[in-house]
Design an enzyme around this catalytic site. Structure first.
Site, PDB file in Angstrom:
ATOM      1  CG  ASP A   1       1.363  -3.741   6.609  1.00  0.00           C
ATOM      2  OD1 ASP A   1       2.348  -3.122   6.178  1.00  0.00           O
ATOM      3  OD2 ASP A   1       0.509  -3.223   7.346  1.00  0.00           O
TER       4      ASP A   1
ATOM      5  CG  ASP B   1       2.245   3.552   5.595  1.00  0.00           C
ATOM      6  OD1 ASP B   1       1.564   2.857   4.823  1.00  0.00           O
ATOM      7  OD2 ASP B   1       2.763   3.108   6.639  1.00  0.00           O
TER       8      ASP B   1
ATOM      9  CD  GLU C   1      -3.842   2.074   2.310  1.00  0.00           C
ATOM     10  OE1 GLU C   1      -2.742   1.834   1.796  1.00  0.00           O
ATOM     11  OE2 GLU C   1      -3.997   2.409   3.506  1.00  0.00           O
TER      12      GLU C   1
END
Length: 771
Positions: free
Chosen positions: A482, A415, A418
């Site tokens: 998401d 995950d 970024e």
């Protein structure tokens, strides 16, 4: 980034200089460089106090041409750079009084010396694009102390631009401004987790801008007949990538930037997670796993999300002992049930983590310019960021993952990646923070993928990654981030996946029923259909569980049907996956990629091809209404056996147990003998379904084993009223001629009429059927 004010004017504060007058050409064996003044030189004095721009043309591999625009070459070279993989190519150069040209394979760039500085690109006799006179430009913004380079390439009438990474905005990028800059922005904005400075044209070429830093694209926006791209600095480098068709272009692009690995077969099954903020322990996990088994819902992977570790301590790679007192035993008990195990990780080290002090003392974390550790509280309190430019930090991070693999973990969900700072940050190897912002995710995912390859073997390595940049396709699988629990978000997820697929990424997934909020039962069921007809399929959410019985009883039936359908299609799907990895094409293909000659397919983004033979049109409303397009030919419903003629649109209604899933004519579709798991012996008991073979046509199917080696080769040839089918390899292979119940004769097989058509049981390697 826009530099002009309308078509004629330049924005205040900017000064544009275009290469105008070719003054010299320096040729080498494999390249040539054009030196161009930024004004017409009439006399010697015009060469003083003036700018000279350079353009170098070369080729790193056949059918790919590199263009490098430059003003001042004396700057310090900044890293990182994308890892590129060229191959030997013989270029042909023309240099005379009228023409400059360089040809690589079938791709050619040419410059007419008599028309000023302008270039054209052709593939064979087909013109692809060009940079017209006064389109390339060096730009200064003196007040800001910045310089830029831009290029503007032609767009033809009816030309569509696709790609640029996983973008959730309209699928056709014409009219959009796109900044290549990784952000954690969800799936409902112009921001993207996976930014790729590559676009694919429906006219059969691609453009790759070779810059890890921010690249700004104006796609038919600042100038509606051009694609403009720009970067800050004194150099702009891009590649024109040619091919016979869009698939060939993707093949060449991924030859240059890296081919995707083939994920192991077990990854194509159903994944179930704990969800994000839910409460869970071993009892809860077993309740889910056993509940799936009791309801005959095949499950392949169980994923533990963030809270397998203790709060405030992410990432420390240690199981929360208060919740999981016996992690090794837990993993063994789950694996004894036939499950693979995935756990969530990220590259951030919270100050409360036992790893923080170790990372700080050894220089494993990003630093500020004053030598302190770069920290903030966004996500985890006081967290630092692992510096993957430090080889010792990579080894340290990988060592923690190796311990988890030894415990029984099979896969990591990588995950984040970024939120990488660019201000007041220093990397171990001196990398430029702006260039590292997007590139960080490549180093992160590569480090994790290497652990799995080294510990489990190259055929067993797989991630579940969120962020990416160029080259990240080598470390599959990626998922869409998401999304919300709505039909609109389901559609935007599909757009993102299709865009990523034509950016060189073959394997992609999404959170079935949406990550944020909890979907109503109808959204859950429709998303399950879509999710199980995707490359990879995961049930995941934020603050609620995603097991189907919490929605309604029918949701259980829907999940069972489509999970088993996907498992049964694995002989076909795994072969498609192998081809996708080999050629760099997506498993989930936008319609134009499979039917580039059909103009109706160009803008379609609510349906897709699942491999080369199956069309899927998800349903995006509670009522079950759907409108979809079938290209020319005869199509057969995979679920209902009904045939439809293509070249037209259909509007229909479907219940929750069905949706439009069609097989194109001339397909020899391999259907497996098992539906309880995705990894089994595909050659044992496989049934080959032949759909609508026309006179003079041939259909073929290869079945590969779990080791990615071919185990069955089959072909069907029709001549008049005779169909000859040949099969090599496999055990207990059966054949079905779809839509045919009566024939005048069969040689080489016993036969009987079945519900789906004529069922053939071959006695040898070939069967002849007279219709």
């Amino acid at each position: 980034m826009k530099f002009t004010d309308g078509y004629w004017m330049v924005r205040d504060g900017y000064n544009l200089q275009n290469p105008v007058d070719i003054r010299d050409v320096v040729q080498k064996d494999d390249s040539f460089t054009v030196y161009a003044a930024t004004k017409k030189v009439e006399k010697r004095g015009d060469t003083l106090n003036a700018t000279l721009l350079k353009a170098t043309y070369s080729s790193p591999m056949p059918n790919v041409i590199r263009v490098r625009l430059n003003r001042h070459a004396g700057g310090v070279k900044q890293t990182p750079e994308f890892e590129l993989y060229g191959s030997e190519t013989n270029v042909q150069i023309t240099n005379n009084d009228e023409l400059l040209a360089l040809q690589s394979g079938e791709l050619k760039v040419s410059i007419n010396r008599n028309t000023g500085f302008a270039s054209e690109f052709h593939y064979g006799s087909r013109r692809l694009t060009g940079s017209a006179f006064r389109r390339a430009a060096h730009i200064e913004h003196k007040a800001a102390g910045k310089t830029y380079f831009r290029e503007q390439l032609d767009l033809g009438m009816g030309e569509y631009v696709y790609g640029l990474g996983e973008r959730f905005t309209p699928f056709v990028k014409n009219g959009q401004t796109v900044d290549i800059w990784n952000e954690d922005g969800g799936t409902s904005s112009e921001q993207s987790y996976k930014n790729i400075p590559f676009y694919l044209s429906n006219k059969g070429y691609g453009v790759f801008v070779n810059h890890p830093e921010k690249v700004s694209f104006e796609v038919a926006s600042e100038n509606v007949s051009k694609v403009q791209f720009s970067v800050e600095g004194e150099t702009l480098e891009y590649f024109i990538i040619g091919g016979e068709n869009p698939k060939d272009v993707l093949d060449n692009f991924t030859k240059l930037t890296g081919k995707p690995a083939l994920p192991p077969a077990w990854t194509f099954g159903l994944w179930l997670t704990t969800s994000f903020t839910t409460n869970y322990d071993e009892e809860t996990v077993n309740h889910f796993v056993d509940g799936m088994s009791e309801r005959d819902l095949p499950l392949s992977v169980f994923h533990f999300d963030c809270f397998w570790m203790k709060e405030y301590q992410w990432t420390d790679f240690e199981w929360d002992k208060d919740v999981f007192p016996d992690p090794a035993g837990l993993l063994k008990r789950l694996k004894d049930k036939g499950l693979k195990i995935c756990v969530w990780i990220n590259p951030y080290i919270a100050e409360k983590s036992i790893l923080f002090e170790e990372g700080m003392e050894n220089g494993y974390l990003l630093k500020r310019k004053d030598g302190s550790v770069w920290q903030w509280d966004m996500w985890q309190a006081g967290m630092g960021i692992v510096d993957f430019t430090n080889p010792a930090a990579v080894k340290w991070y990988q060592g923690k993952l190796e311990e988890l693999v030894d415990q029984g973990v099979d896969c990591f969900k990588t995950d984040f990646g970024e939120r990488i700072p660019v201000e007041d940050v220093v990397y171990f190897d001196g990398s430029d923070p702006v260039k590292m912002h997007n590139y960080y995710t490549f180093q992160y995912n590569k480090a994790v993928f290497e652990v799995l390859e080294n510990k489990l073997g190259k055929n067993e390595a797989a991630l579940f990654a969120r962020s990416a940049t160029v080259g990240g396709q080598q470390f599959p699988v990626h998922w869409g981030g998401d999304c919300s629990s709505t039909y609109e978000s389901m559609a935007e997820s599909l757009r993102g996946g299709l865009s990523l697929g034509v950016s060189g990424f073959s394997f992609w997934s999404h959170d079935i029923s949406g990550f944020e909020q909890t979907a109503p039962a109808d959204v859950y069921k429709r998303w399950v259909q879509f999710g199980l007809l995707s490359s990879h399929s995961r049930l995941h959410g934020s603050d609620s569980y995603r097991v189907p019985w919490l929605f309604d009883d029918e949701a259980v039936d829907v999940l069972r049907k489509f999970t088993k359908l996907k498992n049964s299609l694995m002989p076909y799907l795994f072969n498609q996956a192998a081809e996708s990895a080999e050629r760099g094409i997506p498993m989930m293909r936008p319609m134009f990629l499979e039917f580039p000659e059909d103009p109706t397919c160009g803008p379609l983004d609510l349906q897709y091809m699942f491999g080369d033979s199956i069309l899927v049109a998800p349903i995006f409303n509670e009522q079950g209404d759907v409108t979809y397009y079938l290209p020319a030919g005869t199509w057969t419903g995979l679920l209902d056996g009904q045939t439809k003629q293509g070249g037209r649109w259909y509007s229909e209604n479907y219940d929750f147990m069905s949706l439009p899933v069609f097989v194109r004519e001339g397909t020899l579709l391999a259907v497996g003998s098992q539906d309880s798991k995705p990894d089994y012996d595909y050659a044992d008991g496989v049934t080959l379904h032949l759909f609508g073979l026309e006179d003079g046509k041939t259909a073929s199917a290869n079945i590969i084993g779990l080791d990615a080696k071919t185990v069955v080769e089959a072909s069907a040839v029709r001549s008049g009223s005779e169909i000859k089918i040949s099969v090599s390899g496999g055990q207990n292979v059966k054949l079905v001629l779809r839509g045919i119940s009566e024939v005048s004769g069969v040689d080489g097989a016993s036969h009987e009429a079945g519900e789906q058509g004529l069922l053939l049981t071959p006695a040898g390697g070939s069967v002849t059927v007279n219709l």
